[in-house]
Enzyme design. Sequence first.
Site, PDB file in Angstrom:
ATOM      1  N   SER A   1      91.102  26.672  44.819  1.00 23.57           N
ATOM      2  CA  SER A   1      92.419  26.529  45.706  1.00 23.57           C
ATOM      3  C   SER A   1      92.270  26.895  47.040  1.00 23.57           C
ATOM      4  CB  SER A   1      93.553  27.056  45.213  1.00 23.57           C
ATOM      5  OG  SER A   1      94.879  26.513  45.879  1.00 23.57           O
ATOM      6  N   ASP A  45      97.550  17.171  40.734  1.00 24.91           N
ATOM      7  CA  ASP A  45      97.466  18.137  41.785  1.00 24.91           C
ATOM      8  C   ASP A  45      97.618  17.540  43.210  1.00 24.91           C
ATOM      9  OD1 ASP A  45      96.856  20.265  43.393  1.00 24.91           O
ATOM     10  OD2 ASP A  45      94.699  20.547  42.687  1.00 24.91           O
ATOM     11  N   HIS A  99      97.514  21.915  39.535  1.00 25.48           N
ATOM     12  CA  HIS A  99      97.130  22.841  40.315  1.00 25.48           C
ATOM     13  C   HIS A  99      97.326  24.390  40.084  1.00 25.48           C
ATOM     14  CE1 HIS A  99      95.400  23.961  44.243  1.00 25.48           C
ATOM     15  NE2 HIS A  99      96.444  25.060  44.458  1.00 25.48           N
TER      16      HIS A  99
END
Length: 397
Positions: free
Chosen positions: A183, A337, A367
């Site tokens: 991320s 995501d 995600h």
Amino acid sequence: FSPVIIPVLLLAGVLYDLFNSELPPGIDQPLKLRFFHSLMITAMISGKILQKLGICSDFSLLRILLDGIPPCRDPKLLIKDLKVDEVPLRIYQPKWPPTGKRRGILYFHGGAGTFGSIRAFERICRYIAKKCDSVVVSVGYRLAPEHPYPGQYFDCLNATLYFMRNLEEYHVDPALIIISGDSCGANFATVICQMLLNKRDLPKVRAQILLYPGLQGLDFHLPSYQQNASVPILFRKLVIYFCFRYLNKEPSGLEDVLQGCHVPESMKQKYKKWISADIIPDEFKIRGYIPQKSTSYKPEVHEKIKEILGLTFSPLLAEDSIISQLPESYIVTCEFDVLRDDGLLYKKRLEDNGIRVTWYHSESGFHGILAFFGYGIFSFLSAKKIMDSTVNYINSL
């Protein structure tokens, strides 16, 4: 506090999730995801209330929740904590004797630069250290807004420089240094790899590992942003909200940023060759995509959040002269995501510049799925597949 408050807040989280989130067909274990998302929403609502009461900051509860439960001691690993320029590091080394010099892997955790910790990603780092017979350095960069942007990048850079200058101590092969993250941690890894190109006195990075990276702040209408706008645990509006919070700015005008009013027309034209839905393969538009209508530039919106257009926030905008020098790369994207297309666009940029890319696409992933890795029945099947693919890639180097 009344004992009724906690169930009421939990109910509020569940109801918010039910009425606002969308779980598309094919997503991994949707009921489990709904449960975790409700807990996360409850922590955010409770944090807001506690902040209003002057008890703690609004992120405090979310940070505690996402820190998870510390795992038991691992007899197979030597784990050492230290600080470098006030930045906590945790170093994982296999206890068994090495057959030769080991790989050295730096790991930058996710969490929008505002939450997440070494502890939260302990299971991932232990797993990689053991399965890859590698030395793993988990970097506890200091969080915003208490430690303002761009301090997180400098924390990650200083940790990387320390490790690269002390490889002998950890019996690491200087030809096998890997920089990784998930991320926003994958964003940090991307930027650090670009920064290190100028440091000729250091070993060359062997590979970068980017797990569902966020790499640009220009276009929030790419197909993945549209398709997954309400998919837990990262809504499209939450991305922009966290951008504001990360920059320690009042989160107002979210809709203007969402519509792209923060990007000057000249910038849109300059970078559409690299950031555009037209570049995304058609197979990723099957779930629906509506081209965005042109929006007018608003200088006051740009001024408020111009940092997200800079090269640290948006390393996808680096020139070809930089991209062409980068190391071999491994990129993970998840179908459900919002940041999926950032990974796809960076993959294309790297390949267009002759960089070898190994790509793993999780068809049922979302995600933040790796935050639940290693928790037994509370984990997601797709997270294990992502980790096993990542381990196989590292072992191939």
